[in-house]
Enzyme design. Structure first.
Site, mmCIF file in Angstrom:
data_model
loop_
_atom_site.group_PDB
_atom_site.id
_atom_site.type_symbol
_atom_site.label_atom_id
_atom_site.label_comp_id
_atom_site.label_asym_id
_atom_site.label_seq_id
_atom_site.Cartn_x
_atom_site.Cartn_y
_atom_site.Cartn_z
ATOM 1 N N LYS A 181 0.836 -1.211 0.000
ATOM 2 C CA LYS A 181 0.000 0.000 0.000
ATOM 3 C C LYS A 181 0.864 1.252 0.000
ATOM 4 O O LYS A 181 1.936 1.270 0.586
ATOM 5 C CB LYS A 181 -0.895 -0.003 1.243
ATOM 6 C CG LYS A 181 -1.816 -1.205 1.339
ATOM 7 C CD LYS A 181 -2.516 -1.293 2.681
ATOM 8 C CE LYS A 181 -1.580 -1.590 3.824
ATOM 9 N NZ LYS A 181 -2.242 -1.885 5.097
ATOM 10 N N THR A 215 -8.183 9.001 8.643
ATOM 11 C CA THR A 215 -7.739 7.768 7.976
ATOM 12 C C THR A 215 -7.475 6.648 8.992
ATOM 13 O O THR A 215 -6.755 5.704 8.705
ATOM 14 C CB THR A 215 -6.454 8.015 7.155
ATOM 15 O OG1 THR A 215 -5.465 8.568 8.041
ATOM 16 C CG2 THR A 215 -6.695 8.952 5.981
ATOM 17 N N GLY A 217 -7.803 3.345 10.669
ATOM 18 C CA GLY A 217 -8.380 2.052 10.296
ATOM 19 C C GLY A 217 -8.441 1.772 8.804
ATOM 20 O O GLY A 217 -9.092 0.819 8.375
ATOM 21 N N THR A 218 -7.735 2.571 7.999
ATOM 22 C CA THR A 218 -7.803 2.352 6.539
ATOM 23 C C THR A 218 -7.234 0.976 6.153
ATOM 24 O O THR A 218 -7.793 0.279 5.310
ATOM 25 C CB THR A 218 -7.043 3.449 5.765
ATOM 26 O OG1 THR A 218 -5.792 3.664 6.387
ATOM 27 C CG2 THR A 218 -7.820 4.741 5.732
ATOM 28 N N GLY A 219 -6.106 0.614 6.775
ATOM 29 C CA GLY A 219 -5.474 -0.670 6.432
ATOM 30 C C GLY A 219 -6.372 -1.844 6.815
ATOM 31 O O GLY A 219 -6.506 -2.815 6.060
ATOM 32 N N CYS A 220 -7.002 -1.741 7.993
ATOM 33 C CA CYS A 220 -7.908 -2.817 8.452
ATOM 34 C C CYS A 220 -9.076 -2.953 7.488
ATOM 35 O O CYS A 220 -9.447 -4.057 7.066
ATOM 36 C CB CYS A 220 -8.465 -2.504 9.840
ATOM 37 S SG CYS A 220 -7.208 -2.218 11.094
HETATM 38 N N1 LIG Z 1 -5.023 10.282 2.009
HETATM 39 C C1 LIG Z 1 -5.476 9.182 1.355
HETATM 40 N N2 LIG Z 1 -6.277 9.347 0.271
HETATM 41 C C2 LIG Z 1 -6.747 8.269 -0.409
HETATM 42 N N3 LIG Z 1 -6.446 6.999 -0.087
HETATM 43 C C3 LIG Z 1 -5.640 6.767 0.982
HETATM 44 C C4 LIG Z 1 -5.109 7.851 1.756
HETATM 45 N N4 LIG Z 1 -4.342 7.325 2.750
HETATM 46 C C5 LIG Z 1 -4.388 5.989 2.602
HETATM 47 N N5 LIG Z 1 -5.158 5.652 1.534
HETATM 48 C C6 LIG Z 1 -5.484 4.295 1.090
HETATM 49 O O1 LIG Z 1 -5.848 3.572 2.266
HETATM 50 C C7 LIG Z 1 -5.311 2.255 2.237
HETATM 51 C C8 LIG Z 1 -4.359 2.057 3.421
HETATM 52 O O2 LIG Z 1 -3.143 2.693 3.103
HETATM 53 P P1 LIG Z 1 -1.876 2.917 4.023
HETATM 54 O O3 LIG Z 1 -2.052 4.226 4.717
HETATM 55 O O4 LIG Z 1 -0.684 2.781 3.151
HETATM 56 O O5 LIG Z 1 -1.915 1.705 5.052
HETATM 57 P P2 LIG Z 1 -2.163 1.620 6.633
HETATM 58 O O6 LIG Z 1 -3.543 2.167 6.893
HETATM 59 O O7 LIG Z 1 -2.044 0.166 6.904
HETATM 60 O O8 LIG Z 1 -1.076 2.427 7.269
HETATM 61 C C9 LIG Z 1 -4.636 2.119 0.872
HETATM 62 O O9 LIG Z 1 -5.563 1.577 -0.051
HETATM 63 C C10 LIG Z 1 -4.284 3.551 0.491
HETATM 64 O O10 LIG Z 1 -4.215 3.711 -0.903
HETATM 65 C C1 LIG Z 2 -7.078 -2.978 17.358
HETATM 66 C C2 LIG Z 2 -6.357 -2.299 16.258
HETATM 67 N N1 LIG Z 2 -5.970 -3.013 15.184
HETATM 68 C C3 LIG Z 2 -5.292 -2.408 14.177
HETATM 69 C C4 LIG Z 2 -5.007 -1.065 14.230
HETATM 70 C C5 LIG Z 2 -4.242 -0.400 13.116
HETATM 71 O O1 LIG Z 2 -5.101 0.060 12.154
HETATM 72 P P1 LIG Z 2 -4.578 0.579 10.744
HETATM 73 O O2 LIG Z 2 -5.691 0.493 9.793
HETATM 74 O O3 LIG Z 2 -3.343 -0.157 10.318
HETATM 75 O O4 LIG Z 2 -4.112 2.046 10.980
HETATM 76 P P2 LIG Z 2 -4.392 3.026 12.214
HETATM 77 O O5 LIG Z 2 -5.709 2.712 12.753
HETATM 78 O O6 LIG Z 2 -3.306 2.815 13.189
HETATM 79 O O7 LIG Z 2 -4.435 4.383 11.654
HETATM 80 C C6 LIG Z 2 -5.439 -0.348 15.344
HETATM 81 N N2 LIG Z 2 -5.202 0.967 15.455
HETATM 82 N N3 LIG Z 2 -6.105 -0.985 16.355
#
Ligand SMILES: Nc1ncnc2c1ncn2[C@@H]1O[C@H](COP(=O)(O)OP(=O)(O)O)[C@@H](O)[C@H]1O
Ligand SMILES: Cc1ncc(COP(=O)(O)OP(=O)(O)O)c(N)n1
Length: 275
Positions: A181, A215, A217-220
């Site tokens: 990502k 943003t 919880g986007t990864g989850c």
């Molecule tokens: N500012 C943003 N605008 C649009 N999409 C985003 C943005 N930030 C993250 N994403 C999308 O959200 C998802 C999670 O991305 P990322 O931030 O790299 O991972 P994580 O949430 O695990 O740290 C990916 O599909 C990424 O393209």
């Molecule tokens: C309980 C719990 N699981 C996972 C996360 C991490 O979430 P993620 O989508 O990778 O990003 P942030 O939420 O840290 O922005 C979490 N926070 N809690």
């Protein structure tokens, strides 16, 4: 009149931590499964006291509690796809890996959650090698962000060719597919680029980088949406397609709740898309 045949119920399991604020972890996963028409089940690995301002406390479940939940699912409710999130420590990773093998669970998506955006550790550092040795080889897909991919591979990732090399290494380490990502890539200012590698070729999803602090919880949510797609029988690229549309809508229409980094909007995909 002959009754209509019962619809096939597709089931997805999340093995992850609870986020009291509801934006990430188990709560984000179950909301996503529900929105995408999949019956959601959960194995809780830890309870976090968390809100939009950060993670205030972490209470890991003990190993037996995790094993008992895994067994309860495995003995009665075979999932069509499984995802992992916050796995806390090596004993929980081993318990999860053991059940994936014992019950023959397919479509395993690993979101290698390590550190919350606010900086709190969600996986013990010494458990990273257990994740790579025991769970990665069982996975259909691993979905690291850039810092997680650096930690898993031991290489630094700056350029696009670094990303491709990291994805190749993760496949050599046993993952069948990698979605690397791009949210943390500062070099693509207006775009976020996510990259899928299936062991043979690369495919890219480019989305507008949305200017928002919400943003959490986007990864989850993204990995849960891929898991729901796989549970519904989609091929991996189609499941990623669905998940990309789901997360983009969820970020674009964020709810704006909480004083800090708020959650995304899990209803947005359904309410903005013709189903
Ligand atoms: N500012 C943003 N605008 C649009 N999409 C985003 C943005 N930030 C993250 N994403 C999308 O959200 C998802 C999670 O991305 P990322 O931030 O790299 O991972 P994580 O949430 O695990 O740290 C990916 O599909 C990424 O393209
Ligand atoms: C309980 C719990 N699981 C996972 C996360 C991490 O979430 P993620 O989508 O990778 O990003 P942030 O939420 O840290 O922005 C979490 N926070 N809690």
């Amino acid at each position: 009149m002959t009754p209509a045949p019962a619809p096939t119920i597709r089931k997805a399991l999340t093995i992850a931590g609870s986020d009291s604020g509801g934006g990430a972890g188990i709560q984000a996963d179950l909301k996503t499964f529900q929105e995408l028409g999949v019956y959601g089940m959960s194995v809780v690995t830890a309870v976090t006291a968390q809100n939009t301002l950060g993670v205030h406390a972490v209470y890991p479940m003990n190993e037996q509690a995790v094993q008992a939940q895994l067994q309860a699912i495995g003995d009665d409710l075979p999932p069509d796809a499984v995802k992992t999130g916050m796995l806390v420590d090596a004993s929980i990773i081993e318990a999860a890996a053991e059940c994936v093998v014992r019950y023959g669970w397919r479509n395993l998506v690993i979101d290698p959650v390590m550190i919350a955006k606010g900086g709190s550790a969600l996986l013990r550092q010494e458990a990273v090698s257990t994740l790579t040795n025991k769970l990665l080889p069982l996975s259909a897909l691993v979905t690291p962000n850039i810092p997680e991919a650096e930690e898993l591979t031991g290489m630094s990732i700056v350029t696009l060719s670094d990303r491709e090399e990291a994805a190749r290494r993760l496949c050599q380490m046993g993952a069948r597919g990698v979605l690397l990502k791009g949210g943390h890539d500062p070099s693509t200012q207006d775009l976020v680029i996510d990259m899928l590698y299936d062991g043979r070729s690369f495919r890219f999803w480019e989305n507008k980088r949305l200017d928002t602090r919400h943003t959490h919880g986007t990864g989850c949510t993204l990995s849960a949406a891929i898991t729901a797609g796989l549970a519904r029988g989609l091929e991996l690229p189609d499941a990623v397609d669905l998940a990309e549309a789901f997360i983009h809508a969820a970020i674009a229409h964020s709810l704006g709740i909480g004083a800090g980094q708020g959650p995304t909007n899990h209803f947005a995909y359904r309410s903005t898309t013709k189903q």
